[in-house]
Design an enzyme around this catalytic site. Structure first.
Site, PDB file in Angstrom:
ATOM      1  CB  THR B  13      -0.931   0.010   1.234  1.00  0.00           C
ATOM      2  OG1 THR B  13      -1.669  -1.209   1.238  1.00  0.00           O
ATOM      3  CG2 THR B  13      -1.891   1.182   1.173  1.00  0.00           C
ATOM      4  CB  VAL B  14       3.100   2.796   2.532  1.00  0.00           C
ATOM      5  CG1 VAL B  14       3.987   4.031   2.607  1.00  0.00           C
ATOM      6  CG2 VAL B  14       1.982   2.875   3.579  1.00  0.00           C
ATOM      7  CD  GLU B 129       7.284  14.123   9.463  1.00  0.00           C
ATOM      8  OE1 GLU B 129       6.464  13.791  10.354  1.00  0.00           O
ATOM      9  OE2 GLU B 129       8.032  15.115   9.570  1.00  0.00           O
ATOM     10  CB  ILE B 136       0.546  15.254  10.398  1.00  0.00           C
ATOM     11  CG1 ILE B 136      -0.913  14.879  10.130  1.00  0.00           C
ATOM     12  CG2 ILE B 136       0.657  16.542  11.191  1.00  0.00           C
ATOM     13  CD1 ILE B 136      -1.690  14.542  11.411  1.00  0.00           C
ATOM     14  CE  LYS B 205       1.194   5.456  14.245  1.00  0.00           C
ATOM     15  NZ  LYS B 205      -0.237   5.367  13.921  1.00  0.00           N
TER      16      LYS B 205
END
Lengths: 436, 436
Positions: B13-14, B129, B136, B205
């Protein structure tokens, strides 16, 4: 490693804040930057003030030109403001091979082309995070954080004074003039608030953001600027009933034909997060093709929030101080030879939705006349609010929200509506953005 | 200038999103980066998929280890996920002098110490990131945008699945299990949603953000992790009546004695902007000494939002590709030799406010008993809600909101309250943060 020596021009509110934060957080900042960052010289006409703030820990001079030529200084921080002497100082600093950090949105919005070209030629950096939205790192987000994206539009509440006034008008149902006086008494508005309330300050900031977002030159002279001085409490109230708030937005939008660059009061849906930004706070909403919508929110002014941005730029410059110019992040997000001169569209060609309020005789056929004029102009209606006439009154208000339309066509339709015998006086027109 | 050659590990997907965005916006990205960025090699076990996505425009291999050793590759993008093979690949890439970009929060939160040390020793960058809050640019904000500040705390809605579930539970008044099923049907939750709903993903995270905010090592093993599986719709409803919403927050807070690092359902005032972040959206609120509160909002997951973050890191690395290591922004915001080992506090020492719900016999003296126990524990009450018993019922709910208290003391008081003859069953305890 060798400390970075900073020369500070102007030690007023933001300059004083920069001194304070750099001193208080010196250790934390050096841990990030890799070396100490220290203000070694300060230029201010008020030498006594500068002495007081620095407590003898920096060289003080009243001669700013001497400072920007000082070979000991690595970076010049310009916090004088305005277009006059600040411009000469920044250009002289660049000419002397200094990197420049500035909070001066007016200077960069009006003279940015010349200043960035001089910096490019000299291989130095001009950094200006503090020029837009105080301490919110929106310049960095546009320049670096969103670098994968084709940015579609940027819309920001980027003037705290006007947002405070609009919040108060809505909260308390008071007219503009009363709230302005109160804002001045509280220190939220200056004695001469023209730049804020007429939208000029917001226009400087959206001009800078438009350059970063689209890779175009800085061109304030082509921005459409409309402030909040003519806004009536009535319209804030009607907007609320229709599910909208009125905010002064700076908007930069990419269109097929060019770039829209405009500041004006704008209805936005109450359900959007940015509609709920109240008081003197700032927020910038960015729509980009890969990431979608992102929002950045915080204090847009004040000594320490602005100092936070000035120092972030100093840390960036410190990390790169001795690297070659080609390794630096470009001032305007895009490489200097990669700016493109997309046209800025005149306001008549802007495409947006509209809130229209008109006073009409309470007679049959009035609404039919109005809607026919709009239909003739290919302007379609999204929502309508018609009030019952007050006791013993023969007139009433009609409020219409349109779908997207071209401003020139809307203006033409308004002229025809105002010509109807059943319509009393002028039509109030406020732009509306769904921001989705 | 010479293009940057990227090796992509994993084209799911990414990875697919990264390929698409890099292709679609190639020109825009090169205008910013100063040179083209191109994926020249892709490693994926599904070679046919990789062929299909790339259309023959990159070299495809099933052998990821061969790719990370390829001398033609400048930067490796790791999008495989998990702690197993991904760790070996990242370490091998570093050993071979490649910069690494990764979206793998689990890997970095658990093995970050080892990976960042290896990168430091080799003089390469590990950028991440994409590991926190999708597109974001919050890592950049913490690492660079707020570098002037002493950061006080970070609180984030950083897991879209749980925020979607909580939004639906509140909107529709449905129990957790029903909404989870619906979220799985809609693709907002995975078939095995454990990592999301038990708070593990959010803990990865917030662990990474704690390192950036405070300059401490990455240490997931010390985080307190509590998910949303035990949350009842009743508490969401009562919280609403008291002016609060319940969100799964990741919180990292600096205290005198050390760092609080925790993930749990949290009441937050409805009037805060972050309380209004609904559905699968993410937002991070940062409190810092100079800038005050800033908020960052956007999509926290998805192919292109995550690709946006991956590519932003690639652009940063491209700009610095040939500059010396000392000019780079440090991986963890602070210079590698400047991390400090502040203790992570055990959850019993955490200080926060609390929502307490208990079922009691509707008799005089019950409330006096409860409040005396709280007073004995130095826990003061901020607000209370007592419901009338239902028709024909002899029991009722009492809801108390406390001021700040130490968790160990609150737990002791709860045990005493549960021992009262007039209190039925267990006390429900949910933490509360004013976030001001």
């Amino acid at each position: 490693m060798k400390p970075i020596n900073v020369g500070l021009l102007g030690i007023g509110t933001v300059g004083g804040g920069t001194w304070t934060v750099l001193s208080r957080n010196a250790e934390e900042i050096a841990r990030r930057a890799g070396r100490p960052i220290r203000i070694t010289a300060v230029a201010d006409r008020d030498v006594a003030l500068a002495q007081r703030v620095t407590g003898g820990a920096a060289r003080i001079t009243a001669d700013a030109f001497e400072l920007v030529r000082d070979p000991e200084i690595d970076v010049v921080v310009e916090l004088i403001g305005g277009y006059g002497i600040a411009k000469d100082l920044v250009l002289t600093a660049i000419e002397n091979g200094k990197h420049v950090v500035t909070a001066n949105k007016a200077l960069l919005a009006v003279h940015g082309k010349e200043i960035f070209a001089a910096a490019q030629a000299k291989g130095v950096t001009v950094a200006f995070e503090a020029a837009v939205a105080g301490g919110i790192p929106i310049i960095k987000a546009l320049r670096e954080g969103l670098s994968a994206n084709r940015i579609e539009w940027v819309a920001g509440i980027i003037n705290g004074t006007t947002n405070f006034i609009l919040s108060e008008m809505r909260d308390k149902g008071l007219p503009f003039a009363d709230v302005l006086k109160q804002a001045q008494a509280l220190g939220y508005a200056e004695a001469d608030p023209t730049f804020d309330i007429e939208g000029v300050d917001a226009a400087h900031k959206i001009t800078l953001m438009s350059a970063l977002a689209f890779g175009i030159p800085v061109q304030f002279d082509k921005a459409y600027v409309e402030g909040i001085t003519k806004l009536e409490a009535t319209d804030i109230k009607y907007a609320e009933q229709l599910g909208y708030r009125i905010k002064l937005l700076g908007i930069a939008r990419r269109r097929q034909a060019g770039i829209e660059l405009r500041v004006h009061p704008t209805l936005i849906p109450t359900k959007r997060l940015i509609a709920n930004v109240e008081g003197a706070m700032n927020a910038v909403l960015v729509q980009a093709d890969a990431v979608g919508s992102t929002l950045y929110y915080g204090k847009g002014a004040g000594a320490e929030p602005t100092a936070s941005a000035v120092i972030a730029d100093l840390v960036d410059i410190t990390r790169l101080a001795t690297a070659g110019a080609e390794h630096r992040v470009p001032h305007l997000a895009f490489q200097a030879d990669q700016l493109v001169d997309l046209p800025i569209l005149p306001i008549e060609e802007v495409q947006t939705a509209y809130y229209l309020r008109m006073r009409v005789e309470d007679k049959t056929g009035v609404l039919a006349d109005i809607t026919r004029i709009l239909a003739d102009g290919k302007i379609s209606i999204d929502a309508m609010l018609q009030k019952e006439p007050g006791e013993g009154e023969s007139q009433t208000d009609i409020i219409l929200l349109t779908h997207l339309a071209i401003e020139g066509q809307v203006n033409a339709a308004i002229a025809r509506i105002e010509g109807l015998a059943t319509v009393v006086g002028k039509v109030t027109r406020i732009r509306l953005e769904e921001l989705n």
